[in-house]
Design a protein around this motif. Structure first.
Motif, PDB file in Angstrom:
ATOM      1  N   TYR A  70       0.994  -1.091  -0.049  1.00 50.34           N
ATOM      2  CA  TYR A  70       0.112   0.146   0.047  1.00 50.34           C
ATOM      3  C   TYR A  70       0.673   1.375  -0.117  1.00 50.34           C
ATOM      4  O   TYR A  70       1.700   1.654   0.953  1.00 50.34           O
ATOM      5  CB  TYR A  70      -0.927   0.148   1.290  1.00 50.34           C
ATOM      6  CG  TYR A  70      -1.703  -1.036   1.268  1.00 50.34           C
ATOM      7  CD1 TYR A  70      -3.021  -0.909   0.514  1.00 50.34           C
ATOM      8  CD2 TYR A  70      -1.728  -2.055   2.187  1.00 50.34           C
ATOM      9  CE1 TYR A  70      -3.967  -2.026   0.716  1.00 50.34           C
ATOM     10  CE2 TYR A  70      -2.652  -3.160   2.163  1.00 50.34           C
ATOM     11  CZ  TYR A  70      -3.970  -3.101   1.439  1.00 50.34           C
ATOM     12  OH  TYR A  70      -4.770  -3.981   1.518  1.00 50.34           O
ATOM     13  N   VAL A  95       3.062  -5.056   2.779  1.00 47.45           N
ATOM     14  CA  VAL A  95       2.236  -5.856   3.895  1.00 47.45           C
ATOM     15  C   VAL A  95       2.277  -7.502   3.685  1.00 47.45           C
ATOM     16  O   VAL A  95       2.309  -8.232   4.207  1.00 47.45           O
ATOM     17  CB  VAL A  95       0.672  -5.448   3.962  1.00 47.45           C
ATOM     18  CG1 VAL A  95       0.884  -4.064   4.422  1.00 47.45           C
ATOM     19  CG2 VAL A  95       0.124  -5.597   2.780  1.00 47.45           C
ATOM     20  N   PRO A 118      -0.985 -14.085  13.483  1.00 47.36           N
ATOM     21  CA  PRO A 118      -1.255 -13.142  14.634  1.00 47.36           C
ATOM     22  C   PRO A 118      -2.244 -12.066  13.749  1.00 47.36           C
ATOM     23  O   PRO A 118      -1.857 -11.858  12.417  1.00 47.36           O
ATOM     24  CB  PRO A 118      -0.062 -12.584  15.037  1.00 47.36           C
ATOM     25  CG  PRO A 118       0.897 -13.204  14.226  1.00 47.36           C
ATOM     26  CD  PRO A 118       0.423 -14.156  13.564  1.00 47.36           C
ATOM     27  N   SER A 119      -3.050 -11.177  14.285  1.00 47.06           N
ATOM     28  CA  SER A 119      -3.612 -10.182  13.949  1.00 47.06           C
ATOM     29  C   SER A 119      -2.451  -9.287  13.063  1.00 47.06           C
ATOM     30  O   SER A 119      -1.640  -8.842  13.460  1.00 47.06           O
ATOM     31  CB  SER A 119      -4.279  -9.520  14.833  1.00 47.06           C
ATOM     32  OG  SER A 119      -5.290  -8.568  14.324  1.00 47.06           O
ATOM     33  N   GLY A 120      -3.249  -8.933  11.834  1.00 49.12           N
ATOM     34  CA  GLY A 120      -2.334  -7.734  11.122  1.00 49.12           C
ATOM     35  C   GLY A 120      -1.098  -8.458  10.240  1.00 49.12           C
ATOM     36  O   GLY A 120      -0.342  -7.949   9.870  1.00 49.12           O
ATOM     37  N   CYS A 121      -1.060  -9.792  10.306  1.00 48.90           N
ATOM     38  CA  CYS A 121       0.013 -10.511   9.643  1.00 48.90           C
ATOM     39  C   CYS A 121      -0.417 -10.499   8.003  1.00 48.90           C
ATOM     40  O   CYS A 121       0.538 -10.890   7.298  1.00 48.90           O
ATOM     41  CB  CYS A 121       0.083 -11.872  10.013  1.00 48.90           C
ATOM     42  SG  CYS A 121      -1.141 -12.956   9.883  1.00 48.90           S
ATOM     43  N   GLY A 122      -1.608 -10.259   7.462  1.00 52.99           N
ATOM     44  CA  GLY A 122      -1.789 -10.119   6.332  1.00 52.99           C
ATOM     45  C   GLY A 122      -2.580 -11.547   5.670  1.00 52.99           C
ATOM     46  O   GLY A 122      -2.887 -11.635   4.413  1.00 52.99           O
ATOM     47  N   LYS A 123      -3.422 -12.219   6.386  1.00 49.18           N
ATOM     48  CA  LYS A 123      -4.277 -13.386   5.906  1.00 49.18           C
ATOM     49  C   LYS A 123      -5.347 -12.745   5.340  1.00 49.18           C
ATOM     50  O   LYS A 123      -5.410 -13.287   3.869  1.00 49.18           O
ATOM     51  CB  LYS A 123      -4.756 -13.749   7.273  1.00 49.18           C
ATOM     52  CG  LYS A 123      -3.864 -14.409   8.429  1.00 49.18           C
ATOM     53  CD  LYS A 123      -4.498 -14.998   9.581  1.00 49.18           C
ATOM     54  CE  LYS A 123      -5.416 -14.151  10.391  1.00 49.18           C
ATOM     55  NZ  LYS A 123      -4.686 -13.040  11.118  1.00 49.18           N
ATOM     56  N   SER A 124      -5.942 -11.836   5.659  1.00 51.35           N
ATOM     57  CA  SER A 124      -7.223 -11.121   4.762  1.00 51.35           C
ATOM     58  C   SER A 124      -6.633 -10.801   3.426  1.00 51.35           C
ATOM     59  O   SER A 124      -7.307 -10.868   2.437  1.00 51.35           O
ATOM     60  CB  SER A 124      -7.999 -10.110   5.716  1.00 51.35           C
ATOM     61  OG  SER A 124      -8.461 -10.743   6.789  1.00 51.35           O
ATOM     62  N   THR A 125      -5.682  -9.674   3.739  1.00 50.40           N
ATOM     63  CA  THR A 125      -4.963  -9.263   2.004  1.00 50.40           C
ATOM     64  C   THR A 125      -4.643 -10.418   1.367  1.00 50.40           C
ATOM     65  O   THR A 125      -5.130 -10.178   0.188  1.00 50.40           O
ATOM     66  CB  THR A 125      -3.730  -8.350   2.722  1.00 50.40           C
ATOM     67  OG1 THR A 125      -4.106  -7.539   3.805  1.00 50.40           O
ATOM     68  CG2 THR A 125      -3.159  -7.716   1.615  1.00 50.40           C
ATOM     69  N   GLU A 128     -12.667 -15.733   7.903  1.00 47.04           N
ATOM     70  CA  GLU A 128     -12.947 -15.862   9.440  1.00 47.04           C
ATOM     71  C   GLU A 128     -14.593 -16.177   9.491  1.00 47.04           C
ATOM     72  O   GLU A 128     -15.357 -15.136   9.942  1.00 47.04           O
ATOM     73  CB  GLU A 128     -12.561 -14.522  10.171  1.00 47.04           C
ATOM     74  CG  GLU A 128     -11.157 -14.431  10.249  1.00 47.04           C
ATOM     75  CD  GLU A 128     -10.508 -13.585  11.415  1.00 47.04           C
ATOM     76  OE1 GLU A 128     -11.091 -13.686  12.506  1.00 47.04           O
ATOM     77  OE2 GLU A 128      -9.544 -12.935  11.250  1.00 47.04           O
ATOM     78  N   HIS A 170      -8.778 -17.357  13.194  1.00 45.60           N
ATOM     79  CA  HIS A 170      -7.932 -17.204  14.310  1.00 45.60           C
ATOM     80  C   HIS A 170      -7.901 -18.318  15.285  1.00 45.60           C
ATOM     81  O   HIS A 170      -7.260 -18.400  16.161  1.00 45.60           O
ATOM     82  CB  HIS A 170      -8.513 -16.000  15.044  1.00 45.60           C
ATOM     83  CG  HIS A 170      -7.952 -14.460  14.840  1.00 45.60           C
ATOM     84  ND1 HIS A 170      -8.584 -13.645  14.211  1.00 45.60           N
ATOM     85  CD2 HIS A 170      -6.867 -14.023  15.262  1.00 45.60           C
ATOM     86  CE1 HIS A 170      -7.733 -12.457  14.003  1.00 45.60           C
ATOM     87  NE2 HIS A 170      -6.587 -13.037  14.692  1.00 45.60           N
TER      88      HIS A 170
HETATM   89  N1  LIG Z   1      -5.551  -0.140   2.919  1.00 44.51           N
HETATM   90  C1  LIG Z   1      -4.413  -0.146   3.557  1.00 44.51           C
HETATM   91  N2  LIG Z   1      -3.294   0.654   3.642  1.00 44.51           N
HETATM   92  C2  LIG Z   1      -2.192   0.245   4.420  1.00 44.51           C
HETATM   93  N3  LIG Z   1      -2.202  -0.849   4.996  1.00 44.51           N
HETATM   94  C3  LIG Z   1      -3.164  -1.864   5.190  1.00 44.51           C
HETATM   95  C4  LIG Z   1      -4.282  -1.458   4.284  1.00 44.51           C
HETATM   96  N4  LIG Z   1      -5.063  -2.473   4.603  1.00 44.51           N
HETATM   97  C5  LIG Z   1      -4.391  -3.322   5.420  1.00 44.51           C
HETATM   98  N5  LIG Z   1      -3.127  -2.725   5.650  1.00 44.51           N
HETATM   99  C6  LIG Z   1      -1.993  -3.627   6.543  1.00 44.51           C
HETATM  100  O1  LIG Z   1      -1.877  -4.694   6.245  1.00 44.51           O
HETATM  101  C7  LIG Z   1      -1.555  -5.579   7.193  1.00 44.51           C
HETATM  102  C8  LIG Z   1      -2.478  -6.752   6.950  1.00 44.51           C
HETATM  103  O2  LIG Z   1      -3.618  -6.565   7.095  1.00 44.51           O
HETATM  104  P1  LIG Z   1      -4.768  -7.871   6.975  1.00 44.51           P
HETATM  105  O3  LIG Z   1      -6.063  -7.079   7.228  1.00 44.51           O
HETATM  106  O4  LIG Z   1      -4.729  -8.723   5.960  1.00 44.51           O
HETATM  107  O5  LIG Z   1      -4.377  -8.703   8.500  1.00 44.51           O
HETATM  108  P2  LIG Z   1      -5.167  -9.923   8.949  1.00 44.51           P
HETATM  109  O6  LIG Z   1      -4.014 -10.902   9.082  1.00 44.51           O
HETATM  110  O7  LIG Z   1      -6.280 -10.152   8.072  1.00 44.51           O
HETATM  111  O8  LIG Z   1      -5.349  -9.634  10.396  1.00 44.51           O
HETATM  112  P3  LIG Z   1      -6.751  -9.802  11.426  1.00 44.51           P
HETATM  113  O9  LIG Z   1      -6.337 -11.350  11.817  1.00 44.51           O
HETATM  114  O10 LIG Z   1      -6.772  -9.181  12.279  1.00 44.51           O
HETATM  115  O11 LIG Z   1      -7.865  -9.828  10.406  1.00 44.51           O
HETATM  116  C9  LIG Z   1      -1.925  -4.895   8.310  1.00 44.51           C
HETATM  117  O12 LIG Z   1      -0.660  -4.656   8.945  1.00 44.51           O
HETATM  118  C10 LIG Z   1      -2.641  -3.787   7.831  1.00 44.51           C
HETATM  119  O13 LIG Z   1      -2.352  -2.527   8.779  1.00 44.51           O
END
Ligand SMILES: Nc1ncnc2c1ncn2[C@@H]1O[C@H](COP(=O)(O)OP(=O)(O)OP(=O)(O)O)[C@@H](O)[C@H]1O
Ligand SMILES: [Mg+2]
Lengths: 311, 359
Positions: B13, B18, B37-44, B159, B192
């Protein structure tokens, strides 16, 4: 329209239990106390004047001598007054010029702002015309649309187009007044739609994208249906407001030229304050009031505006 | 049925990266679970597969075909959102049939396919309701139904059960497992929840800070973690991590002394032992601590959590680290009592100072 928009659409309150507990009763009391100031305002500035107008409409009264009981004479006269119905027709035409364009333009601006640029600065620009009063907007446009010295005709000249009469032409005057109103209100309408769009969850669009819907299909099948409550609110307030068009006419055309912009409120005003027929003007006001109530109820009914699918 | 192939997949981004080059193969029909862990990028990562996020680098192919630039609806994937993302103004039937309208499927076929899916998911009696009039579990099933109806090659779940209560989560977990057996499609599933990951997955992919830490079957990850992060992440309660110092090392054996715990030094087999004096971390799963065991530790009991069938015993040695033991029968245990804990060194894991596994 004259800026009657002051409250967001209300959700229907949960149905009361037949027997209230003490706690609920106390809560209800607190609730009533909170709406009391608004209630007093409503009573003092809307209900009482309306009742007074209803009373006056049953009299002959020229402000100089005491009012004389007239029964339904004013209503009978109104029924036979071609000018009154002509002014209703002009008002209806004005509403029909105004509302579709204003609503469509507002919706377009809102969707573009939502999809392309979520910028506060842009929103400020969009809503700027609404911060100007109708009178000032009318005056500004009166100058700009002046057939001889106005910049609109100069601009048309640059494009090689013939100068237009605008407000001074009987054929164009009503459209010109409508255009001024659209210019002033489309931004505010857009802002209402924009707020409505924010309430639609973004993942619905993602799901729809995966489902293969095009942008146009998403707009038609998701945005529009979910925007319905806002749309109804916008339509009801802007239609009611448009029926009451007055101040722009007052500063630009004063009902002219040749009566082409004599909308009903202007005609009522003429009767009340130029011909001192308070009773007759009040009777026309009551009829307009009744018509607007019917129009509003019909709209709410047709569009099920009191029910939202969201939330 | 098609598999997935992620090659050096990256996502940024702006200036923030990420996802840092993910390589992953998901076999056709495989149930692949992303945890981390939360924020590791699974959803992305999931959204990149779906096409909801642009891919900044690397390639994604589904069923052998490159998909980087392909429209989301043409990738043969269907997604179930955490929030369900049901269209609130449409009935269950309209929700489920929505995608088929755009594939120009004739009306009677849409009806048939929706009816079939509703049958499988036990939604037949709810087809004319709107989402507002459904319970959380029913909404979840509609969301799954909407995905099934399109007969995708790959299902993506983000999730999906996290908004449900514990009991319903258990039920839905079993249903998803059954569904996977029935339709046999490839599934990529973000969660999770340890239990979901362990029970559903053919393959678990553990992500950390946008990178794959380890991928493998649930038991591979549990029994043979590559590093301290995986060891700590997989398994609940967490693996006990104890500091230790290498006293001597030779010929495939290492002699260790635990830091801050009263216990005799002990030996462990190790192919490539570290140098004497090195600090290492010893990992022991709670169920591998018992009241017997070769290496003995004298601990004092702090808290007991009775789960009925077993108990989680939290104990520590003086001011040393706190340990969790999973004991089958410990109804007699009381706070403050001494516990003699022990473990078998062969079942312990050893990690170097950087968290890498020493084997
Ligand atoms: N639009 C964006 N701009 C900048 N950073 C982003 C954006 N969207 C997500 N991120 C970052 O990308 C990283 C991964 O986000 P993601 O949502 O994939 O995490 P996750 O593993 O699904 O977390 P969770 O378990 O909390 O859902 C996070 O650090 C988040 O801050
Ligand atoms: Mg997530």
């Amino acid at each position: 329209m004259s800026g009657q928009i002051d409250a967001p659409p209300r959700r229907r309150a949960g149905r009361m239990l037949p027997r209230m507990t003490a706690l609920r009763r106390r809560e209800a009391l607190t609730g009533y106390l909170f709406i009391l100031p608004a209630g007093i305002g409503l009573l003092a500035f809307f209900v009482l004047p309306t009742l007074r107008a209803a009373q006056i409409s049953l009299t002959h009264w020229n402000l100089m001598r005491p009012a004389k009981w007239a029964g339904f004479e004013n209503y009978a006269r109104l029924w036979a007054d071609a000018q009154f119905w002509d002014s209703m027709w002009i008002t209806l035409c004005y509403v029909l010029y105004n509302i579709p364009v204003q609503t469509a333009l507002g919706l377009l601006i809102a969707v573009l702002a939502d999809r392309l640029a979520k910028s506060v600065a842009l929103r400020a620009v969009i809503i700027a015309p609404y911060l100007i009063s109708n009178v000032v907007a009318g005056l500004v446009w009166l100058l700009m649309l002046d057939p001889l010295i106005g910049m609109t005709n100069s601009f048309l000249g640059l494009l090689g187009l013939a100068p237009q009469g605008f407000l001074s032409s009987p054929d164009q005057s009503l459209i010109s007044v409508a255009a001024i109103s659209i210019w002033r209100h489309a931004g505010f309408t857009a802002l209402l739609f924009y707020a409505g769009l924010q309430a639609i969850p973004k993942d619905l669009y993602e799901a729809a994208r995966l489902d293969g819907a095009s942008e146009a299909a998403m707009f038609r099948l998701i945005t529009l249906p979910l925007l319905r409550p806002v749309l109804v609110f916008v339509l009801v307030t802007s239609i009611v407001g448009s029926f009451q068009v007055f101040d722009v006419i007052a500063v630009t055309t004063q009902g002219g030229p040749a009566g082409s912009t004599r909308a009903v409120l202007w005609y009522i005003y003429e009767n009340a304050f130029q011909f001192s027929r308070m009773g007759y003007a009040s009777a026309m006001s009551m009829v307009l009031f009744a018509i607007l109530v019917l129009v509003t109820l019909a709209q709410m009914r047709l569009l099920r505006g009191d029910r939202s699918d969201l939330g | 049925m098609s598999g997935l192939e992620l090659t050096q997949l990256q996502k940024s981004y702006g200036a923030t990266q990420v996802i840092h080059g993910v390589d992953l193969t998901v076999e056709p029909g495989e149930f692949c679970v992303f945890v981390g862990p939360s924020g590791c990028g699974k959803s992305t990562l999931l959204r990149m597969i779906a096409g909801l996020e642009d891919i900044s680098g690397g390639t994604l192919s589904i069923g052998g075909a490159p998909m980087n630039e392909v429209d989301p609806s043409k990738r043969g994937v269907a997604m179930v959102f955490q929030s369900y993302a049901l269209y609130p103004h449409m009935t269950v039937r309209e929700n489920m049939g929505f995608g088929l309208r755009f594939e120009r499927v004739p009306k009677d076929q849409i009806k048939r396919r929706v009816d079939e899916a509703a049958e499988v998911l036990e939604l037949s009696h709810l087809l004319d309701r709107k989402p507002k009039a459904l319970s959380g579990g029913q909404r979840q099933r509609v969301a799954i139904g909407r995905a099934i109806v399109r007969k995708p090659e790959v299902f993506l779940f983000d999730e999906p059960l996290s908004n449900l209560d514990a009991e319903l989560r258990g039920t839905m977990r079993v249903e998803i497992a059954r569904l996977h057996k029935e339709i046999g499609a490839t599934i990529v599933y973000v969660t999770h929840d340890q239990v979901e990951a362990m029970t559903l997955a053919d393959k678990i992919v553990v992500l950390r800070a946008g990178q794959v830490e380890q991928a493998g079957t649930p038991l591979d990850l549990y029994d043979d973690p590559d590093n301290a992060f995986i060891a700590g992440f997989i398994g609940s309660p967490q693996m006990n991590m104890l500091g230790a110092t290498v006293e001597a090392a030779d010929g495939g054996r290492v002699r260790l002394r635990l830091d801050g715990i009263a216990a005799e030094p002990f030996e462990m087999p190790l192919a490539a032992p570290p140098a004497p004096g090195d600090r290492v971390t010893l990992g022991i799963r709670p169920e591998h601590l018992s009241t017997t065991g070769a290496v003995r530790m004298d601990l004092v009991l702090e808290i007991v959590e009775h789960l009925g069938s077993e108990s989680l015993v939290h104990a520590r040695s003086g001011t040393g680290p706190r340990l969790v033991m999973r004991l089958p029968d410990s109804r007699g245990l009381r706070t403050g009592l001494p516990v003699a804990a022990g473990f078998d060194p062969a079942r312990a894991f050893l990690f170097d100072a950087d968290g890498r596994r020493l084997r």
